[in-house]
Design a protein around this motif. Sequence first.
Motif, mmCIF file in Angstrom:
data_model
loop_
_atom_site.group_PDB
_atom_site.id
_atom_site.type_symbol
_atom_site.label_atom_id
_atom_site.label_comp_id
_atom_site.label_asym_id
_atom_site.label_seq_id
_atom_site.Cartn_x
_atom_site.Cartn_y
_atom_site.Cartn_z
ATOM 1 N N ALA A 157 14.479 5.987 2.661
ATOM 2 C CA ALA A 157 15.596 6.498 1.664
ATOM 3 C C ALA A 157 15.934 7.847 1.708
ATOM 4 C CB ALA A 157 14.869 5.909 0.282
ATOM 5 N N SER A 158 15.290 8.868 2.086
ATOM 6 C CA SER A 158 15.657 10.199 2.094
ATOM 7 C C SER A 158 16.747 10.257 3.429
ATOM 8 C CB SER A 158 14.540 10.962 2.681
ATOM 9 O OG SER A 158 14.071 11.112 3.767
ATOM 10 N N ARG A 159 16.913 9.431 4.129
ATOM 11 C CA ARG A 159 17.946 9.565 5.374
ATOM 12 C C ARG A 159 19.038 8.869 5.095
ATOM 13 N NH1 ARG A 159 14.732 10.566 10.304
ATOM 14 N NH2 ARG A 159 12.246 10.581 9.656
ATOM 15 N N VAL A 160 19.100 7.789 4.363
ATOM 16 C CA VAL A 160 20.017 6.886 3.899
ATOM 17 C C VAL A 160 19.798 5.902 2.732
ATOM 18 C CG1 VAL A 160 19.531 4.874 5.269
ATOM 19 C CG2 VAL A 160 21.936 5.493 5.063
ATOM 20 N N ALA A 161 20.782 5.954 1.746
ATOM 21 C CA ALA A 161 20.773 5.124 0.644
ATOM 22 C C ALA A 161 20.737 3.497 1.157
ATOM 23 C CB ALA A 161 21.714 5.270 -0.386
ATOM 24 N N PRO A 162 19.708 2.864 1.153
ATOM 25 C CA PRO A 162 19.400 1.499 1.475
ATOM 26 C C PRO A 162 20.414 0.603 0.599
ATOM 27 C CG PRO A 162 17.455 1.965 0.548
ATOM 28 C CD PRO A 162 18.344 3.038 0.521
ATOM 29 N N PRO A 163 21.193 -0.344 1.267
ATOM 30 C CA PRO A 163 22.100 -1.307 0.468
ATOM 31 C C PRO A 163 21.179 -1.964 -0.401
ATOM 32 C CG PRO A 163 22.840 -1.198 2.823
ATOM 33 C CD PRO A 163 21.315 -0.460 2.663
ATOM 34 N N GLY A 164 20.119 -2.449 -0.144
ATOM 35 C CA GLY A 164 19.046 -3.291 -0.806
ATOM 36 C C GLY A 164 17.744 -3.143 -0.388
ATOM 37 N N VAL A 165 16.736 -3.565 -1.297
ATOM 38 C CA VAL A 165 15.289 -3.399 -0.754
ATOM 39 C C VAL A 165 14.635 -4.827 -1.338
ATOM 40 C CG1 VAL A 165 12.915 -2.316 -0.999
ATOM 41 C CG2 VAL A 165 15.280 -0.930 -0.967
ATOM 42 N N ARG A 173 11.287 0.563 -6.679
ATOM 43 C CA ARG A 173 12.778 1.358 -7.368
ATOM 44 C C ARG A 173 12.811 2.806 -7.350
ATOM 45 N NH1 ARG A 173 12.553 -3.005 -11.139
ATOM 46 N NH2 ARG A 173 14.006 -4.740 -10.586
ATOM 47 N N GLU A 174 11.410 3.095 -8.057
ATOM 48 C CA GLU A 174 11.290 4.545 -8.119
ATOM 49 C C GLU A 174 11.207 5.557 -6.809
ATOM 50 O OE1 GLU A 174 10.716 8.089 -9.908
ATOM 51 O OE2 GLU A 174 11.609 6.326 -10.593
ATOM 52 N N THR A 175 10.591 4.755 -6.058
ATOM 53 C CA THR A 175 10.497 5.404 -4.293
ATOM 54 C C THR A 175 12.017 5.783 -4.064
ATOM 55 O OG1 THR A 175 8.181 4.399 -4.109
ATOM 56 C CG2 THR A 175 9.434 5.151 -2.213
ATOM 57 N N VAL A 176 12.754 4.585 -3.986
ATOM 58 C CA VAL A 176 13.948 4.853 -3.519
ATOM 59 C C VAL A 176 14.842 5.824 -4.112
ATOM 60 C CG1 VAL A 176 16.272 3.505 -3.142
ATOM 61 C CG2 VAL A 176 13.931 2.523 -2.614
ATOM 62 N N ARG A 177 14.650 5.558 -5.881
ATOM 63 C CA ARG A 177 15.477 6.461 -6.589
ATOM 64 C C ARG A 177 15.096 8.077 -6.361
ATOM 65 N NH1 ARG A 177 15.335 9.798 -10.492
ATOM 66 N NH2 ARG A 177 13.073 9.562 -10.453
ATOM 67 N N ALA A 178 13.637 8.363 -6.337
ATOM 68 C CA ALA A 178 13.429 9.511 -6.031
ATOM 69 C C ALA A 178 13.401 10.399 -4.931
ATOM 70 C CB ALA A 178 11.969 9.736 -6.647
ATOM 71 N N HIS A 179 13.944 9.446 -3.691
ATOM 72 C CA HIS A 179 14.119 10.159 -2.466
ATOM 73 C C HIS A 179 15.726 9.818 -1.921
ATOM 74 C CE1 HIS A 179 9.804 9.722 -2.864
ATOM 75 N NE2 HIS A 179 9.789 10.619 -2.038
ATOM 76 N N ARG A 180 16.620 10.013 -2.716
ATOM 77 C CA ARG A 180 17.778 9.633 -2.434
ATOM 78 C C ARG A 180 18.323 10.900 -1.412
ATOM 79 N NH1 ARG A 180 20.435 7.643 -8.167
ATOM 80 N NH2 ARG A 180 19.608 5.538 -7.976
ATOM 81 N N PRO A 181 19.059 10.798 -0.463
ATOM 82 C CA PRO A 181 19.424 11.705 0.303
ATOM 83 C C PRO A 181 20.328 12.876 -0.454
ATOM 84 C CG PRO A 181 20.551 9.809 0.944
ATOM 85 C CD PRO A 181 19.312 9.259 -0.191
ATOM 86 N N SER A 182 20.378 14.094 -0.366
ATOM 87 C CA SER A 182 21.189 15.016 -0.961
ATOM 88 C C SER A 182 22.486 14.743 -0.635
ATOM 89 C CB SER A 182 20.557 16.250 -0.624
ATOM 90 O OG SER A 182 20.761 16.724 0.620
ATOM 91 N N ALA A 183 22.820 14.354 0.455
ATOM 92 C CA ALA A 183 24.182 14.057 0.927
ATOM 93 C C ALA A 183 24.316 12.796 1.615
ATOM 94 C CB ALA A 183 24.638 15.246 2.013
ATOM 95 N N PRO A 240 0.795 -1.258 0.111
ATOM 96 C CA PRO A 240 0.029 0.040 -0.128
ATOM 97 C C PRO A 240 0.943 1.096 0.130
ATOM 98 C CG PRO A 240 0.357 -1.006 2.085
ATOM 99 C CD PRO A 240 0.828 -1.824 1.324
ATOM 100 N N GLN A 241 0.346 2.478 -0.457
ATOM 101 C CA GLN A 241 0.860 3.676 -0.459
ATOM 102 C C GLN A 241 1.566 4.047 0.976
ATOM 103 O OE1 GLN A 241 1.642 5.228 -3.251
ATOM 104 N NE2 GLN A 241 3.065 6.382 -1.996
ATOM 105 N N PRO A 242 0.828 3.787 2.020
ATOM 106 C CA PRO A 242 1.486 4.119 3.177
ATOM 107 C C PRO A 242 2.936 3.580 3.554
ATOM 108 C CG PRO A 242 -0.774 3.850 3.723
ATOM 109 C CD PRO A 242 -0.589 3.365 2.336
ATOM 110 N N VAL A 243 2.930 2.347 3.047
ATOM 111 C CA VAL A 243 4.346 1.576 3.273
ATOM 112 C C VAL A 243 5.243 2.144 2.329
ATOM 113 C CG1 VAL A 243 5.595 -0.591 3.078
ATOM 114 C CG2 VAL A 243 3.438 -0.473 4.069
ATOM 115 N N LEU A 244 5.022 2.516 1.189
ATOM 116 C CA LEU A 244 5.832 3.304 0.039
ATOM 117 C C LEU A 244 6.306 4.598 0.766
ATOM 118 C CD1 LEU A 244 4.387 2.322 -3.292
ATOM 119 C CD2 LEU A 244 6.535 1.335 -2.109
ATOM 120 N N ASP A 245 5.321 5.150 1.358
ATOM 121 C CA ASP A 245 5.785 6.593 2.074
ATOM 122 C C ASP A 245 6.697 6.377 3.289
ATOM 123 O OD1 ASP A 245 4.047 7.665 0.345
ATOM 124 O OD2 ASP A 245 2.191 7.787 1.950
ATOM 125 N N ILE A 246 6.777 5.234 3.994
ATOM 126 C CA ILE A 246 7.824 5.015 4.802
ATOM 127 C C ILE A 246 9.320 4.772 4.292
ATOM 128 C CG2 ILE A 246 8.399 3.487 6.890
ATOM 129 C CD1 ILE A 246 5.457 3.225 7.360
#
Length: 413
Positions: free
Chosen positions: A218-226, A248-258, A207-213
Amino acid sequence: MPGIDWVEVVAENICPGHLPEPVLRLRERGVTVIPHGVSLGLGDAERPDPARLTALAERAEALGAPLVTEHIAFVRAGGKRTASPHLEAGHLLPVPRTYDALDVLCENIRIAQDALPVPLAVENIAALVAWPGEELTEGQFLTELVERTGVRLLIDVANLHTNHVNRGEDPAEALSALPVEAIAYVHVAGGFERDGVWHDSHAHPVPQPVLDILADLASRVAPPGVLLERDERFPEPAELERELAAIRETVRAHRPSAPRTAAPVRPAAPTGASTEAARDRLALAQTSLLSALVAGTPAPEGFDRRRLAVQSRALTGKRADVVAKVAPELPVILGDAYRPAFVAYAQNRPMSRGYRHDALDFTEHVLAEGRPEDPEARRELTDWWLDRVGPKPMAERPVARFARRVRLALGRG
Protein backbone atom coordinates in the motif's frame (compact mmCIF):
# COMPACT_ATOMS: atom_id res chain seq x y z
CA MET A 1 -21.72 -5.51 7.33
CA PRO A 2 -21.15 -1.93 6.22
CA GLY A 3 -18.60 -1.04 3.58
CA ILE A 4 -18.61 -4.33 1.65
CA ASP A 5 -18.39 -3.16 -1.95
CA TRP A 6 -17.57 -6.43 -3.68
CA VAL A 7 -17.04 -10.14 -3.09
CA GLU A 8 -15.61 -13.17 -4.89
CA VAL A 9 -17.17 -16.53 -5.60
CA VAL A 10 -15.29 -19.62 -6.69
CA ALA A 11 -16.39 -19.85 -10.31
CA GLU A 12 -16.62 -23.64 -10.37
CA ASN A 13 -18.99 -23.64 -7.37
CA ILE A 14 -21.87 -21.84 -9.08
CA CYS A 15 -24.22 -22.63 -11.95
CA PRO A 16 -25.03 -19.67 -14.24
CA GLY A 17 -28.70 -20.63 -14.56
CA HIS A 18 -29.21 -21.16 -10.83
CA LEU A 19 -27.26 -18.52 -8.92
CA PRO A 20 -27.46 -19.02 -5.13
CA GLU A 21 -30.01 -16.82 -3.38
CA PRO A 22 -27.37 -15.01 -1.27
CA VAL A 23 -25.48 -14.08 -4.45
CA LEU A 24 -28.66 -12.74 -6.02
CA ARG A 25 -29.34 -10.66 -2.91
CA LEU A 26 -25.82 -9.23 -2.99
CA ARG A 27 -26.22 -8.21 -6.62
CA GLU A 28 -29.60 -6.61 -5.86
CA ARG A 29 -27.84 -4.50 -3.21
CA GLY A 30 -25.31 -3.36 -5.81
CA VAL A 31 -22.44 -5.51 -4.53
CA THR A 32 -20.08 -6.53 -7.34
CA VAL A 33 -19.42 -10.29 -7.57
CA ILE A 34 -16.18 -11.49 -9.18
CA PRO A 35 -15.84 -15.10 -10.43
CA HIS A 36 -12.52 -16.54 -9.20
CA GLY A 37 -11.50 -19.64 -11.16
CA VAL A 38 -9.42 -22.46 -9.69
CA SER A 39 -9.30 -25.19 -12.35
CA LEU A 40 -8.45 -23.59 -15.70
CA GLY A 41 -4.77 -24.53 -15.47
CA LEU A 42 -3.25 -21.56 -17.29
CA GLY A 43 0.20 -22.88 -16.33
CA ASP A 44 -0.47 -26.35 -17.75
CA ALA A 45 1.64 -27.51 -20.67
CA GLU A 46 -1.54 -27.97 -22.71
CA ARG A 47 -3.66 -25.14 -24.08
CA PRO A 48 -6.72 -24.17 -22.01
CA ASP A 49 -9.75 -26.41 -22.43
CA PRO A 50 -12.34 -24.55 -24.55
CA ALA A 51 -15.17 -26.00 -22.46
CA ARG A 52 -13.65 -24.62 -19.25
CA LEU A 53 -13.17 -21.23 -20.89
CA THR A 54 -16.78 -21.22 -22.05
CA ALA A 55 -17.96 -22.09 -18.55
CA LEU A 56 -15.88 -19.28 -17.03
CA ALA A 57 -17.23 -16.80 -19.58
CA GLU A 58 -20.81 -17.87 -18.81
CA ARG A 59 -20.29 -17.24 -15.11
CA ALA A 60 -18.83 -13.80 -15.74
CA GLU A 61 -21.85 -12.88 -17.84
CA ALA A 62 -24.35 -14.36 -15.36
CA LEU A 63 -22.82 -12.33 -12.54
CA GLY A 64 -22.40 -9.14 -14.57
CA ALA A 65 -18.76 -9.18 -13.44
CA PRO A 66 -16.30 -6.49 -14.58
CA LEU A 67 -13.44 -9.01 -14.72
CA VAL A 68 -12.48 -12.65 -14.15
CA THR A 69 -9.58 -13.95 -12.08
CA GLU A 70 -7.55 -17.16 -12.23
CA HIS A 71 -4.15 -18.43 -11.07
CA ILE A 72 -0.61 -18.70 -12.35
CA ALA A 73 -0.50 -22.43 -11.69
CA PHE A 74 -0.68 -25.86 -13.23
CA VAL A 75 -3.34 -28.30 -12.08
CA ARG A 76 -3.03 -31.30 -14.42
CA ALA A 77 -0.37 -33.14 -16.41
CA GLY A 78 0.28 -36.31 -18.37
CA GLY A 79 -1.70 -37.39 -21.40
CA LYS A 80 -0.74 -37.78 -25.06
CA ARG A 81 2.11 -35.28 -25.01
CA THR A 82 3.99 -37.43 -22.49
CA ALA A 83 2.50 -40.84 -23.38
CA SER A 84 1.53 -41.23 -19.73
CA PRO A 85 -1.76 -41.37 -17.78
CA HIS A 86 -3.68 -38.16 -17.28
CA LEU A 87 -3.15 -36.80 -13.76
CA GLU A 88 -5.18 -34.24 -11.79
CA ALA A 89 -3.60 -32.41 -8.86
CA GLY A 90 -6.85 -31.11 -7.38
CA HIS A 91 -4.72 -28.19 -6.24
CA LEU A 92 -2.80 -25.18 -7.55
CA LEU A 93 0.85 -26.10 -8.15
CA PRO A 94 3.67 -23.69 -9.05
CA VAL A 95 4.97 -23.34 -12.58
CA PRO A 96 8.75 -23.19 -12.92
CA ARG A 97 10.05 -19.64 -13.44
CA THR A 98 11.71 -20.54 -16.71
CA TYR A 99 11.44 -19.09 -20.20
CA ASP A 100 9.76 -22.27 -21.43
CA ALA A 101 7.03 -21.96 -18.80
CA LEU A 102 6.72 -18.24 -19.47
CA ASP A 103 6.27 -18.77 -23.22
CA VAL A 104 3.56 -21.38 -22.61
CA LEU A 105 1.81 -19.31 -19.94
CA CYS A 106 1.74 -16.22 -22.17
CA GLU A 107 0.16 -18.13 -25.04
CA ASN A 108 -2.38 -19.75 -22.71
CA ILE A 109 -3.32 -16.37 -21.25
CA ARG A 110 -3.78 -14.87 -24.72
CA ILE A 111 -6.11 -17.76 -25.59
CA ALA A 112 -8.09 -17.12 -22.40
CA GLN A 113 -8.24 -13.38 -23.01
CA ASP A 114 -9.68 -13.97 -26.49
CA ALA A 115 -12.36 -16.31 -25.08
CA LEU A 116 -13.51 -14.21 -22.11
CA PRO A 117 -16.02 -11.35 -22.35
CA VAL A 118 -14.24 -9.28 -19.66
CA PRO A 119 -10.60 -8.61 -18.71
CA LEU A 120 -8.56 -11.33 -17.00
CA ALA A 121 -6.38 -10.96 -13.90
CA VAL A 122 -4.04 -13.71 -12.71
CA GLU A 123 -2.90 -14.48 -9.17
CA ASN A 124 0.47 -15.45 -7.73
CA ILE A 125 0.10 -18.66 -5.74
CA ALA A 126 1.45 -20.04 -2.47
CA ALA A 127 3.84 -22.96 -2.82
CA LEU A 128 5.37 -25.62 -0.61
CA VAL A 129 7.99 -26.66 -3.14
CA ALA A 130 10.44 -24.80 -5.37
CA TRP A 131 11.55 -25.84 -8.83
CA PRO A 132 15.30 -26.35 -9.29
CA GLY A 133 17.11 -24.39 -11.99
CA GLU A 134 14.72 -21.44 -12.20
CA GLU A 135 15.82 -18.67 -14.57
CA LEU A 136 13.73 -15.74 -13.31
CA THR A 137 12.71 -14.22 -9.99
CA GLU A 138 9.03 -13.86 -9.14
CA GLY A 139 9.14 -10.16 -9.99
CA GLN A 140 10.92 -10.71 -13.30
CA PHE A 141 8.53 -13.49 -14.25
CA LEU A 142 5.41 -11.41 -13.54
CA THR A 143 6.83 -8.31 -15.23
CA GLU A 144 7.56 -10.27 -18.41
CA LEU A 145 4.08 -11.79 -18.24
CA VAL A 146 2.39 -8.38 -18.01
CA GLU A 147 4.53 -6.85 -20.74
CA ARG A 148 3.87 -9.70 -23.17
CA THR A 149 0.13 -10.12 -22.59
CA GLY A 150 -1.26 -7.00 -20.94
CA VAL A 151 -2.87 -9.22 -18.30
CA ARG A 152 -3.71 -7.68 -14.94
CA LEU A 153 -2.36 -9.04 -11.67
CA LEU A 154 -4.19 -10.22 -8.58
CA ILE A 155 -1.50 -9.97 -5.91
CA ASP A 156 -1.99 -12.20 -2.89
CA VAL A 157 0.14 -10.82 -0.05
CA ALA A 158 -0.62 -13.91 2.06
CA ASN A 159 0.96 -16.02 -0.68
CA LEU A 160 4.06 -13.80 -0.58
CA HIS A 161 4.26 -14.54 3.15
CA THR A 162 3.80 -18.26 2.48
CA ASN A 163 6.64 -18.25 -0.04
CA HIS A 164 8.81 -16.33 2.42
CA VAL A 165 8.37 -19.01 5.10
CA ASN A 166 8.46 -22.02 2.78
CA ARG A 167 10.98 -20.95 0.15
CA GLY A 168 12.95 -18.14 1.75
CA GLU A 169 11.79 -15.50 -0.73
CA ASP A 170 11.87 -11.88 0.45
CA PRO A 171 8.38 -10.27 0.11
CA ALA A 172 9.84 -6.75 -0.07
CA GLU A 173 12.16 -7.80 -2.88
CA ALA A 174 9.26 -9.36 -4.75
CA LEU A 175 7.11 -6.23 -4.34
CA SER A 176 9.92 -3.93 -5.46
CA ALA A 177 10.18 -5.86 -8.74
CA LEU A 178 6.45 -6.08 -9.43
CA PRO A 179 4.74 -3.96 -12.10
CA VAL A 180 2.40 -2.53 -9.44
CA GLU A 181 0.55 -0.42 -12.01
CA ALA A 182 -0.90 -3.68 -13.36
CA ILE A 183 -2.56 -4.68 -10.07
CA ALA A 184 -6.29 -5.34 -10.41
CA TYR A 185 -6.77 -6.00 -6.70
CA VAL A 186 -5.19 -7.68 -3.68
CA HIS A 187 -5.89 -10.80 -1.61
CA VAL A 188 -5.30 -11.05 2.15
CA ALA A 189 -5.72 -14.35 4.01
CA GLY A 190 -4.80 -16.27 7.12
CA GLY A 191 -3.02 -19.56 7.64
CA PHE A 192 -0.94 -21.52 10.14
CA GLU A 193 2.57 -22.87 10.54
CA ARG A 194 3.31 -26.51 11.27
CA ASP A 195 6.79 -28.10 11.40
CA GLY A 196 8.36 -25.07 9.74
CA VAL A 197 5.88 -25.07 6.84
CA TRP A 198 3.27 -22.34 6.37
CA HIS A 199 -0.13 -23.55 5.19
CA ASP A 200 -2.32 -20.98 3.42
CA SER A 201 -5.58 -22.22 4.92
CA HIS A 202 -8.07 -19.37 4.32
CA ALA A 203 -9.56 -20.57 7.62
CA HIS A 204 -7.52 -18.69 10.22
CA PRO A 205 -7.12 -15.03 11.24
CA VAL A 206 -4.79 -12.85 9.16
CA PRO A 207 -1.42 -12.71 10.98
CA GLN A 208 0.57 -9.53 11.47
CA PRO A 209 3.32 -10.49 8.97
CA VAL A 210 0.69 -10.61 6.20
CA LEU A 211 -0.64 -7.19 7.22
CA ASP A 212 2.96 -5.91 7.16
CA ILE A 213 3.34 -7.03 3.55
CA LEU A 214 0.01 -5.39 2.72
CA ALA A 215 1.33 -2.18 4.31
CA ASP A 216 4.48 -2.38 2.15
CA LEU A 217 2.40 -2.82 -0.98
CA ALA A 218 0.00 0.00 0.00
CA SER A 219 2.98 2.33 0.48
CA ARG A 220 4.01 1.70 -3.12
CA VAL A 221 0.63 1.96 -4.86
CA ALA A 222 -3.00 2.52 -3.82
CA PRO A 223 -4.57 -0.89 -4.46
CA PRO A 224 -7.86 -0.69 -6.42
CA GLY A 225 -9.38 -3.16 -3.97
CA VAL A 226 -8.48 -5.53 -1.15
CA LEU A 227 -10.34 -8.76 -0.45
CA LEU A 228 -10.23 -10.94 2.66
CA GLU A 229 -10.26 -14.61 1.65
CA ARG A 230 -12.09 -16.77 4.17
CA ASP A 231 -13.37 -20.13 2.93
CA GLU A 232 -14.38 -21.92 6.13
CA ARG A 233 -14.35 -21.82 9.96
CA PHE A 234 -15.99 -18.41 9.81
CA PRO A 235 -15.72 -16.42 13.06
CA GLU A 236 -18.52 -14.45 14.69
CA PRO A 237 -19.52 -11.35 12.70
CA ALA A 238 -17.92 -8.99 15.23
CA GLU A 239 -14.56 -10.73 14.88
CA LEU A 240 -14.80 -10.70 11.10
CA GLU A 241 -15.62 -6.97 11.17
CA ARG A 242 -12.55 -6.32 13.35
CA GLU A 243 -10.39 -8.16 10.85
CA LEU A 244 -11.80 -6.16 7.95
CA ALA A 245 -11.27 -2.95 9.91
CA ALA A 246 -7.61 -3.86 10.50
CA ILE A 247 -7.13 -4.43 6.77
CA ARG A 248 -8.78 -1.09 5.92
CA GLU A 249 -6.66 0.74 8.48
CA THR A 250 -3.47 -0.86 7.18
CA VAL A 251 -4.20 0.39 3.67
CA ARG A 252 -5.29 3.85 4.87
CA ALA A 253 -2.28 4.37 7.12
CA HIS A 254 0.27 3.48 4.44
CA ARG A 255 -1.03 5.36 1.42
CA PRO A 256 1.82 6.43 -0.85
CA SER A 257 2.70 10.11 -0.45
CA ALA A 258 2.64 10.58 -4.21
CA PRO A 259 0.24 7.96 -5.63
CA ARG A 260 1.23 6.64 -9.00
CA THR A 261 -1.15 6.91 -11.89
CA ALA A 262 -1.68 3.48 -13.30
CA ALA A 263 0.00 3.34 -16.66
CA PRO A 264 -1.83 1.51 -19.42
CA VAL A 265 -0.42 -1.97 -19.86
CA ARG A 266 -0.09 -2.85 -23.51
CA PRO A 267 0.66 -6.36 -24.67
CA ALA A 268 3.80 -6.87 -26.66
CA ALA A 269 3.34 -8.10 -30.19
CA PRO A 270 3.36 -11.90 -30.37
CA THR A 271 6.64 -13.25 -31.73
CA GLY A 272 4.93 -15.83 -33.92
CA ALA A 273 7.37 -18.47 -32.71
CA SER A 274 5.85 -21.88 -31.98
CA THR A 275 5.64 -22.91 -28.35
CA GLU A 276 5.27 -26.62 -29.14
CA ALA A 277 8.84 -27.53 -28.17
CA ALA A 278 8.49 -25.54 -24.94
CA ARG A 279 5.18 -27.27 -24.26
CA ASP A 280 6.78 -30.69 -24.70
CA ARG A 281 9.62 -29.89 -22.29
CA LEU A 282 7.25 -28.36 -19.75
CA ALA A 283 4.87 -31.33 -20.02
CA LEU A 284 7.62 -33.79 -19.15
CA ALA A 285 8.75 -31.71 -16.17
CA GLN A 286 5.25 -31.16 -14.78
CA THR A 287 4.24 -34.80 -15.28
CA SER A 288 7.35 -35.98 -13.44
CA LEU A 289 6.60 -33.69 -10.49
CA LEU A 290 2.87 -34.42 -10.31
CA SER A 291 3.45 -38.16 -10.60
CA ALA A 292 5.83 -37.99 -7.63
CA LEU A 293 3.21 -36.10 -5.64
CA VAL A 294 0.14 -38.23 -6.39
CA ALA A 295 1.34 -41.57 -7.74
CA GLY A 296 4.35 -42.35 -5.57
CA THR A 297 6.97 -42.28 -8.34
CA PRO A 298 10.53 -41.17 -7.45
CA ALA A 299 11.12 -37.49 -6.77
CA PRO A 300 12.54 -35.62 -9.77
CA GLU A 301 16.17 -34.63 -9.48
CA GLY A 302 16.82 -31.37 -7.65
CA PHE A 303 13.61 -31.26 -5.58
CA ASP A 304 13.55 -31.25 -1.79
CA ARG A 305 12.20 -34.71 -0.99
CA ARG A 306 10.98 -33.68 2.45
CA ARG A 307 8.95 -30.82 0.99
CA LEU A 308 7.56 -33.12 -1.70
CA ALA A 309 6.40 -35.50 1.03
CA VAL A 310 4.68 -32.63 2.87
CA GLN A 311 3.02 -31.49 -0.37
CA SER A 312 1.95 -35.05 -1.19
CA ARG A 313 0.29 -35.50 2.21
CA ALA A 314 -1.40 -32.12 1.84
CA LEU A 315 -2.78 -33.07 -1.58
CA THR A 316 -4.14 -36.37 -0.25
CA GLY A 317 -5.73 -34.64 2.73
CA LYS A 318 -7.34 -31.99 0.54
CA ARG A 319 -8.59 -34.67 -1.84
CA ALA A 320 -10.24 -36.53 1.03
CA ASP A 321 -11.82 -33.30 2.31
CA VAL A 322 -13.19 -32.26 -1.08
CA VAL A 323 -14.59 -35.72 -1.85
CA ALA A 324 -16.34 -35.57 1.54
CA LYS A 325 -17.94 -32.28 0.47
CA VAL A 326 -18.83 -33.49 -3.03
CA ALA A 327 -20.27 -36.72 -1.61
CA PRO A 328 -21.22 -35.94 2.02
CA GLU A 329 -23.01 -39.28 2.36
CA LEU A 330 -19.70 -41.19 2.28
CA PRO A 331 -18.31 -40.06 5.66
CA VAL A 332 -21.80 -40.52 7.12
CA ILE A 333 -22.10 -44.11 5.89
CA LEU A 334 -18.48 -45.09 6.59
CA GLY A 335 -18.11 -43.07 9.80
CA ASP A 336 -14.62 -42.88 11.29
CA ALA A 337 -13.41 -45.41 8.71
CA TYR A 338 -13.90 -42.93 5.83
CA ARG A 339 -10.71 -40.92 6.09
CA PRO A 340 -8.17 -43.75 6.64
CA ALA A 341 -9.88 -45.76 3.90
CA PHE A 342 -9.71 -42.85 1.46
CA VAL A 343 -6.07 -42.04 2.29
CA ALA A 344 -5.10 -45.68 1.71
CA TYR A 345 -7.03 -45.69 -1.58
CA ALA A 346 -5.51 -42.41 -2.79
CA GLN A 347 -1.89 -43.42 -2.19
CA ASN A 348 -1.89 -45.71 -5.21
CA ARG A 349 -4.71 -44.26 -7.30
CA PRO A 350 -4.14 -40.74 -8.68
CA MET A 351 -7.19 -38.66 -9.50
CA SER A 352 -7.71 -38.44 -13.26
CA ARG A 353 -11.30 -37.31 -13.84
CA GLY A 354 -12.26 -34.83 -11.13
CA TYR A 355 -13.73 -35.14 -7.65
CA ARG A 356 -17.15 -36.57 -8.57
CA HIS A 357 -15.58 -39.49 -10.40
CA ASP A 358 -13.06 -39.82 -7.59
CA ALA A 359 -15.90 -40.32 -5.11
CA LEU A 360 -17.49 -42.99 -7.32
CA ASP A 361 -14.18 -44.79 -7.96
CA PHE A 362 -13.37 -44.78 -4.25
CA THR A 363 -16.78 -46.21 -3.40
CA GLU A 364 -16.44 -48.95 -6.01
CA HIS A 365 -13.02 -49.80 -4.60
CA VAL A 366 -14.38 -50.06 -1.06
CA LEU A 367 -17.28 -52.25 -2.13
CA ALA A 368 -15.07 -54.48 -4.29
CA GLU A 369 -12.95 -55.17 -1.21
CA GLY A 370 -16.03 -56.36 0.67
CA ARG A 371 -16.33 -53.34 2.91
CA PRO A 372 -17.89 -52.07 5.05
CA GLU A 373 -18.36 -55.24 7.05
CA ASP A 374 -21.66 -54.10 8.55
CA PRO A 375 -24.34 -55.46 6.16
CA GLU A 376 -26.66 -52.49 6.56
CA ALA A 377 -23.89 -49.96 5.89
CA ARG A 378 -22.72 -51.99 2.91
CA ARG A 379 -26.23 -52.10 1.46
CA GLU A 380 -26.59 -48.34 1.96
CA LEU A 381 -23.24 -47.65 0.30
CA THR A 382 -24.08 -49.96 -2.60
CA ASP A 383 -27.39 -48.20 -3.21
CA TRP A 384 -25.66 -44.81 -3.07
CA TRP A 385 -23.12 -45.91 -5.69
CA LEU A 386 -25.73 -47.55 -7.94
CA ASP A 387 -27.84 -44.40 -7.99
CA ARG A 388 -24.93 -42.26 -9.20
CA VAL A 389 -22.95 -44.26 -11.73
CA GLY A 390 -25.53 -43.95 -14.50
CA PRO A 391 -27.36 -41.13 -16.28
CA LYS A 392 -30.51 -41.57 -14.18
CA PRO A 393 -31.46 -43.17 -10.83
CA MET A 394 -31.21 -46.94 -10.67
CA ALA A 395 -34.74 -47.16 -9.31
CA GLU A 396 -35.87 -46.49 -12.89
CA ARG A 397 -33.57 -49.21 -14.30
CA PRO A 398 -34.05 -52.50 -12.39
CA VAL A 399 -32.17 -54.59 -14.95
CA ALA A 400 -29.19 -52.27 -14.84
CA ARG A 401 -29.29 -52.29 -11.03
CA PHE A 402 -29.12 -56.10 -11.03
CA ALA A 403 -26.24 -56.05 -13.53
CA ARG A 404 -24.28 -53.61 -11.39
CA ARG A 405 -24.76 -55.79 -8.31
CA VAL A 406 -23.49 -58.81 -10.23
CA ARG A 407 -20.46 -56.77 -11.36
CA LEU A 408 -19.66 -55.87 -7.75
CA ALA A 409 -20.06 -59.48 -6.64
CA LEU A 410 -17.71 -60.66 -9.41
CA GLY A 411 -15.21 -57.96 -8.46
CA ARG A 412 -15.05 -59.34 -4.94
CA GLY A 413 -14.29 -62.79 -6.29
